[in-house]
Design a protein around this motif. Structure first.
Motif, mmCIF file in Angstrom:
data_model
loop_
_atom_site.group_PDB
_atom_site.id
_atom_site.type_symbol
_atom_site.label_atom_id
_atom_site.label_comp_id
_atom_site.label_asym_id
_atom_site.label_seq_id
_atom_site.Cartn_x
_atom_site.Cartn_y
_atom_site.Cartn_z
ATOM 1 N N GLU A 1 -6.484 8.372 3.164
ATOM 2 C CA GLU A 1 -5.881 7.934 4.059
ATOM 3 C C GLU A 1 -4.873 6.978 3.613
ATOM 4 O OE1 GLU A 1 -6.793 8.597 7.305
ATOM 5 O OE2 GLU A 1 -5.293 7.322 8.460
ATOM 6 N N PRO A 2 -3.563 6.958 3.440
ATOM 7 C CA PRO A 2 -2.745 8.279 4.163
ATOM 8 C C PRO A 2 -3.192 9.542 3.246
ATOM 9 C CG PRO A 2 -1.176 6.390 3.761
ATOM 10 C CD PRO A 2 -2.757 6.270 3.009
ATOM 11 N N TYR B 1 7.122 9.910 5.546
ATOM 12 C CA TYR B 1 6.874 10.143 4.147
ATOM 13 C C TYR B 1 7.863 10.555 3.158
ATOM 14 C CZ TYR B 1 1.650 10.338 5.345
ATOM 15 O OH TYR B 1 0.452 10.207 5.802
ATOM 16 N N GLU C 1 -1.467 4.018 7.249
ATOM 17 C CA GLU C 1 -1.091 5.606 7.260
ATOM 18 C C GLU C 1 -0.086 5.844 8.497
ATOM 19 O OE1 GLU C 1 -3.010 9.697 6.805
ATOM 20 O OE2 GLU C 1 -3.478 9.000 8.891
ATOM 21 N N PRO D 1 2.306 14.543 7.100
ATOM 22 C CA PRO D 1 1.067 13.837 7.505
ATOM 23 C C PRO D 1 -0.112 14.665 7.999
ATOM 24 C CG PRO D 1 2.956 12.983 8.808
ATOM 25 C CD PRO D 1 3.347 14.230 7.995
ATOM 26 N N PHE E 1 6.502 16.186 2.065
ATOM 27 C CA PHE E 1 4.922 15.862 2.467
ATOM 28 C C PHE E 1 5.019 15.703 4.127
ATOM 29 C CE2 PHE E 1 6.123 14.563 -1.702
ATOM 30 C CZ PHE E 1 4.908 14.884 -2.368
ATOM 31 N N PHE F 1 -1.719 0.433 -6.477
ATOM 32 C CA PHE F 1 -1.264 1.518 -6.479
ATOM 33 C C PHE F 1 -0.671 1.781 -5.215
ATOM 34 C CE2 PHE F 1 -2.480 5.157 -9.630
ATOM 35 C CZ PHE F 1 -1.302 4.502 -10.248
ATOM 36 N N THR F 2 0.503 2.396 -4.888
ATOM 37 C CA THR F 2 1.246 2.654 -3.774
ATOM 38 C C THR F 2 1.313 4.203 -3.413
ATOM 39 O OG1 THR F 2 3.495 3.072 -4.415
ATOM 40 C CG2 THR F 2 2.706 0.632 -4.286
ATOM 41 N N LEU F 3 1.608 4.523 -2.148
ATOM 42 C CA LEU F 3 1.826 5.937 -1.761
ATOM 43 C C LEU F 3 3.044 6.425 -2.365
ATOM 44 C CD1 LEU F 3 0.565 8.026 0.146
ATOM 45 C CD2 LEU F 3 2.245 6.836 1.889
ATOM 46 N N GLY F 4 4.136 5.512 -2.701
ATOM 47 C CA GLY F 4 5.321 5.988 -3.473
ATOM 48 C C GLY F 4 4.711 6.319 -4.876
ATOM 49 N N ILE G 1 3.547 9.938 -4.488
ATOM 50 C CA ILE G 1 4.662 10.949 -4.377
ATOM 51 C C ILE G 1 5.424 11.119 -5.375
ATOM 52 C CG2 ILE G 1 6.773 11.296 -2.948
ATOM 53 C CD1 ILE G 1 5.489 9.868 -0.693
ATOM 54 N N TYR H 1 0.735 -1.244 -0.090
ATOM 55 C CA TYR H 1 0.083 0.105 -0.063
ATOM 56 C C TYR H 1 0.903 1.315 -0.001
ATOM 57 C CZ TYR H 1 -4.502 2.437 0.927
ATOM 58 O OH TYR H 1 -5.676 3.025 0.757
ATOM 59 N N ILE H 2 1.889 1.176 0.718
ATOM 60 C CA ILE H 2 2.710 2.450 0.970
ATOM 61 C C ILE H 2 3.799 2.432 -0.174
ATOM 62 C CG2 ILE H 2 4.399 3.661 2.507
ATOM 63 C CD1 ILE H 2 2.824 1.905 4.777
ATOM 64 N N ASN I 1 -6.499 1.078 -5.990
ATOM 65 C CA ASN I 1 -6.436 2.122 -5.262
ATOM 66 C C ASN I 1 -6.434 3.361 -6.074
ATOM 67 O OD1 ASN I 1 -5.663 0.764 -2.996
ATOM 68 N ND2 ASN I 1 -3.539 0.969 -3.308
ATOM 69 N N ALA J 1 3.420 4.400 7.522
ATOM 70 C CA ALA J 1 3.905 5.438 6.607
ATOM 71 C C ALA J 1 4.428 6.734 7.104
ATOM 72 C CB ALA J 1 2.839 5.950 5.594
ATOM 73 N N ILE J 2 3.779 7.076 8.322
ATOM 74 C CA ILE J 2 4.283 8.317 9.047
ATOM 75 C C ILE J 2 5.284 8.070 9.740
ATOM 76 C CG2 ILE J 2 3.581 9.900 10.887
ATOM 77 C CD1 ILE J 2 0.646 9.629 9.930
ATOM 78 N N CYS K 1 -6.678 0.714 6.469
ATOM 79 C CA CYS K 1 -5.902 1.824 5.757
ATOM 80 C C CYS K 1 -5.351 2.854 7.094
ATOM 81 C CB CYS K 1 -6.727 2.381 4.651
ATOM 82 S SG CYS K 1 -8.009 3.481 5.371
ATOM 83 N N ASP K 2 -6.090 3.067 8.125
ATOM 84 C CA ASP K 2 -5.508 4.033 8.951
ATOM 85 C C ASP K 2 -4.358 3.331 9.653
ATOM 86 O OD1 ASP K 2 -7.894 5.923 8.914
ATOM 87 O OD2 ASP K 2 -8.800 4.167 9.541
#
Lengths: 592, 461
Positions: free
Chosen positions: B377-378, A375, A367, B370, B368, B345-348, B351, A317-318, B416, A370-371, A363-364
């Motif tokens: 979310e994120p 990030y 996050e 939070p 970035f 899909f990723t957060l990366g 970004i 996810y991240i 995503n 990720a924090i 998903c929370d």
């Protein structure tokens, strides 16, 4: 986003480290907070009230004002903020909250009459609390912040805190006609009944905003003790009798609500953050709340939920690739104690404590990973699929026409979509009832009464505001108006219009007519003459906004698409213009 | 001075020069009884007809002259002498004398009250003597008498005949004309030289608005990156698409009437027994973000006849907030929004995409932070480093849409959706150095600013 003010020195003492402003800002940034302002009580008073005299006695101790995310109620006071930051830095483990069972529980009984006005109540007790002036202030501030945010200005939840040693259970939560409720309100000396109370606080700076929540109800909510001493009249004010002070040792906390879930969250938050000041840290005494059907529910819940999270999915996810134990460490730093599942090694058992009611889905949890990872440490990647770009045809046409009209010597304006009723009606010699206008139900000012049905008023106002510019002034705008339309899903639709105005010593109808001709030329629309069946032409008409005999419909393939003409002198006067104007306005949507 | 007057003057100057070896322009001005400034102008005009007509040599010199006070002294004598003169033989009361100032006199205390008397019968007034013979003053005298005497620099032109001197001037052509071309006259005619230091004539033109130039630039960038533009020409939305579909709880503060413009129901009663929640979702409003359109677009993407396909969308359009107005906030503004939907899909990816987008906007450094948003979310706030302002600026919000939002749309599990929103006004204000948003948007726009503004090249500083 709520902002809290904490004394810098107290904060650094509690964190066990002194920071420079920049260092602390960096810590905040990484954790998702923002150091909004470095100030003092004195500066704040001077700034807010301009009251130098009052500010003279105020403290010059440095205060940090910190922006807190709207869903993190657990960070709304110094105690919660410090614990969360120390856990984030790995200095301490997240605290565990425990119940201490008393010889006899305090009881709060809900009377069925409350169903009419504020049906829910929850309660808890904190024992052997030691307040200092700072922690006492923090306790009051926290209640205020909760009231302003999750409690939605006390409409959803109202908090009352009391010195338990001044009152005697069992407590009774009822709803009574206001004239029957009599007590001395907090910090007052005179006894008032419910009706007098409303008058008394009608002009109170803070409290007056809460009065309408119950004012017109036939019954007001009230909490009594066994001796019929009033604890509080939620959501307005507590009684003076049970008020807490620096000497208070045992605190009775009640929350009354129209939303039970939020009441539970508020109660959990208060007891979690302030059980730190109990003789036995992080312990809470439960209360029995007797429901209207006689069942008993124990509060606070202080529930710890376990969420199972897949290591693989979290990483994916991240967009990182960290081993399970690293992820568990990261989550623990985010206040979510986590263990790697011994059986499969690919799952994490994440404990969601009663301070983290914001965590409602996997998903929370992602996050928070990720924090904790940072990030800005995540490897940047690009989505690997191909797509051919596409313009929205109406916008493409708009872009092309803007260029063409500007090339024809007109300057582009950008005017407001919202305007007053008079702008589209009275000033244009029209009746508002006859216009297909969308009206705003809750306008704050005259400027925001309706959505414009024509681009013309905006352009005329732009002309007036720029009277210093040399003549001629030629302005245009291509933008949307909104027209009420029964056929549309929401009863209204946008229409993309082109409007141009020529403002000069003489009206110069031929100038805007020439622009129309030019636009039609670039759109390959011929001037319809003789027996031709396609094309555009002008059809004389009368319109009260225009000078008699100087107005025509713009026709395209025999349909009216707009209007052209010389503005009526009374319209010019209404917009405070002293120079004649000619105008053309038409929809461009048929040409897409 | 009209051109005929100029040519008359040039003629007089040339005639005068014919009879003399050389003359200083200041002297000439005196001789002809014409302002020196005009003589200089006429000489320039003569030179424009040919460099070799006249020999012109700029001269500067200093010359002493009296200041205003000096002129008074030269006329009436020095202040000291004046005091002396105002004491009569028999003496004068001090108070009376002080009314006119005093020195070179003494106080006679032998009488009561004491009188001011002359000590000598007459005095010399050397200051007056000096002023009357200015040319004999030395540099140190000038310093001593600086209130009375000044020494300005005088510039003039020393004029004499040049090798091609003549008393008549040929008329100079100012511009090449059609007639000259037909007649062939241009080959013979002397042309007036151009002044290349002057600005050109202003072209007749219209202008595009800076904020909309910025909109075009952003559109272009999204198109270059392969995004499809969403149809956002619907300002009025039901609460459902604006809030509910975005997982915004019905008690969320943003839904309060004081933050959102709700639309009056124009059609008749809606009272057919819906429960309160559905009524709430059906309330129509002016959209508070274009994300309402993204939600619809995702729904369409999910319900495509051929099944889900990865997609990228963008929009730049108006949104409305019923909020307090100040120097940087209006009730309506433009939102720039990007949305990408793909499997796994990723957060990366988000970004990385934002990094590329901002690179095209001329910004390399991004950070970035939070943050909290009810529907992502994120969630990340986007900060960029502005080298001109030398600070980090918050420029937008971004995040991955919550599964509670994505799944009900009908998008397959594993999809995503990345999204971000920026303001168009903020970068425009920074780019064009505008401090008050009213100077940019709305009727009080400064049209001069619109006319003078440069084209919008975000990748070019």
């Amino acid at each position: 986003m709520p902002t809290i003010g904490v004394k810098r020195d107290l904060l650094f003492d509690a964190l066990g480290k002194k920071y420079t402003d920049d260092e602390f800002q960096e810590l905040c940034f990484a954790f998702g907070l923002e150091l909004d302002e470095v100030t003092t009580e004195k500066q704040m008073l001077t700034k807010e009230q301009g009251d130098v005299a009052a500010a003279a006695d105020a403290s010059e101790e440095i205060i940090y004002r910190i922006d807190i995310p709207a869903n993190r109620y657990d960070l709304l006071c110094l105690e919660g903020l410090v614990t969360a930051l120390r856990v984030f830095q790995g200095k301490v483990k997240p605290p565990k909250f425990e119940f201490v069972e008393p010889a006899q529980r305090q009881v709060l009984k809900i009377n069925p009459s409350t169903a009419q006005i504020r049906p829910f109540a929850v309660a808890a007790v904190l024992r052997n609390v030691t307040f200092t002036q700072d922690s006492y202030n923090s306790f009051i501030d926290l209640q205020d912040k909760l009231h302003q945010n999750i409690c939605r200005k006390r409409t959803l939840v109202a908090i009352g805190t009391h010195d338990l040693d001044t009152i005697k259970g069992p407590f009774s939560y009822e709803a009574l006609p206001p004239e029957q409720i009599k007590f001395v309100p907090l910090n007052q000396t005179q006894e008032l009944n419910g009706i007098q109370l409303m008058d008394f606080y009608a002009t109170h700076a803070q409290l007056k905003q809460y009065l309408p929540i119950i004012r017109d109800s036939p019954v007001y909510p009230v909490i009594y003790d066994a001796n019929r001493v009033v604890l509080s009249l939620p959501p307005i004010i507590n009684g003076d009798h049970s008020k807490i002070s620096l000497k208070t040792k045992n605190v009775f906390i009640e929350c009354t609500a129209t939303d039970l879930t939020k009441a539970k969250v508020v109660l959990d938050t208060i007891v979690c953050l302030f059980s730190e000041h109990c003789a036995k840290k992080f312990t809470v005494e439960p209360c029995d709340v007797v429901q209207t059907d006689g069942t008993i529910i124990s509060y606070p819940e202080l529930a710890v939920r376990t969420e199972r999270v897949s290591v693989k999915r979290a990483n994916a996810y991240i967009g990182i690739n960290e081993p399970a134990n690293k992820l568990a460490d990261m989550l623990t730093r985010m206040y979510l104690e986590t263990e790697v599942d011994a059986k499969d090694g690919d799952s994490l058992n994440v404990k969601i404590p009663p301070t983290r009611h914001d965590v409602i889905h996997a998903c929370d949890v992602y996050e928070d990973i990720a924090i904790a990872f940072g990030y800005n440490n995540i490897k940047k990647s690009l989505p690997a699929f191909m797509q051919i770009a596409k313009q929205f045809p109406l916008n493409k046409l708009t872009e092309q026409l803007r260029e063409q009209v500007a090339q024809s010597g007109f300057t582009e304006a950008l005017t407001f979509t919202l305007c007053s009723r008079d702008d589209i009606a009275l000033k244009l010699n029209k009746k508002i009832e006859a216009l297909p206008a969308v009206h705003i139900g809750n306008p704050k000012t005259l400027e925001f009464q309706v959505v414009r049905t024509t681009l013309l008023p905006g352009l005329l106002k732009t002309l007036v505001a720029n009277r210093k510019m040399p003549l001629p002034m030629k302005l245009f705008e291509i933008s949307d108006v909104v027209l009420a339309d029964e056929g549309a899903e929401v009863g209204a639709r946008n229409e993309r219009r082109l409007c141009a105005v020529n403002c000069n010593k003489s009206a110069g109808f031929e100038v805007v007519h020439g622009l129309l001709d030019r636009v039609m030329q670039v759109l390959s629309v011929p001037w319809k003459t003789g027996g031709a069946d396609k094309g555009y032409y002008l059809q004389a008409t009368e319109d009260p906004s225009y000078f008699p005999g100087r107005c025509a419909n713009v026709m395209y393939n025999d349909a009216v698409i707009g209007r052209i003409g010389v503005l009526h002198p009374s319209v010019l006067q209404a917009f405070e213009l002293t120079t004649p104007c000619s105008v053309v306005e038409f929809t461009i949507e048929p040409f897409v | 001075m009209s051109s005929s007057e100029t040519s008359e003057l040039t003629e007089r100057i040339l005639k005068y020069l014919e009879g003399v070896e050389q003359v200083d322009s200041l002297r000439l001005a005196e001789e002809l009884g014409i302002e020196h400034q005009l003589i200089v102008g006429a000489v320039k005009s003569i030179q424009a007809h040919g460099e070799r007509l006249l020999h012109v040599e700029p001269v500067t010199r200093k010359s002493l002259e009296l200041t205003e006070e000096g002129q008074e002294v030269a006329q009436n004598g020095s202040h000291e002498a004046n005091v002396f003169a105002s004491v009569p033989e028999e003496g004068i009361k001090r108070t009376d004398l002080l009314a006119s100032g005093g020195a070179s006199v003494c106080l006679d205390r032998s009488v009561e009250p004491p009188l001011v008397r002359r000590k000598v019968s007459a005095i010399r007034d050397p200051v007056l003597d000096h002023l009357l013979q200015l040319s004999e003053l030395s540099a140190s005298d000038v310093v001593e008498f600086k209130r009375l005497v000044q020494e300005p620099t005088i510039e003039s032109l020393l004029l004499s005949k040049g090798p091609e001197f003549g008393t008549a001037l040929a008329k100079l052509a100012t511009d090449l004309t059609m007639d000259m071309l037909t007649s062939g006259e241009w080959e013979e005619l002397p042309f007036k030289p151009y002044n290349f230091d002057a600005l050109g004539a202003v072209p007749a033109r219209g202008h595009l608005h800076p904020l909309l130039k910025m909109r075009s630039e952003f559109r272009q960038i999204f198109l270059e990156m392969g995004f499809a533009e969403m149809a956002t020409n619907n300002y009025v939305e039901p609460s459902f698409w604006n809030f509910d579909s975005l997982f915004q709880p019905q008690q969320h503060p943003a839904r309060d009437a004081h933050d959102t413009f709700y639309v009056k129901q124009s059609t008749g009663s809606r009272g057919y027994g819906y429960n309160w929640q559905l009524i709430e979702a059906e309330k129509n409003l002016l959209r508070t973000h274009t994300t309402a359109v993204s939600a619809r677009t995702l729904y369409q993407l999910a319900t495509r006849p051929n099944g889900f396909k990865p997609a990228k969308f963008f929009t730049i359009d108006k949104v409305f907030r019923n909020e307090a107005l100040d120097a940087t906030h209006l009730a309506e503004f433009h939102q720039v929004e990007g949305v990408i939907a793909n499997v796994d899909f990723t957060l990366g990816d988000l970004i990385g995409t934002l990094q590329e987008l901002f690179r095209k906007l001329g910004i390399e450094e991004l950070q970035f932070k939070p943050t909290y948003s009810p529907y992502t979310e994120p969630s990340m706030e986007i900060y960029c480093y502005h080298s001109g302002l030398a600070e980090w600026l918050e420029v937008g919000n971004s995040g991955i849409f919550r599964p509670e939002l994505v799944l009900p749309m009908g998008l397959p599990p594993g999809v995503n959706v990345l999204a971000w929103g920026l303001s168009l006004e903020r970068p425009t204000m920074i780019k064009y150095g505008i401090n008050n948003i009213s100077d940019l948007v709305g009727p009080r726009v400064d049209l001069k600013m619109v006319e003078d503004g440069p084209i919008c090249r975000l990748d070019h500083n």
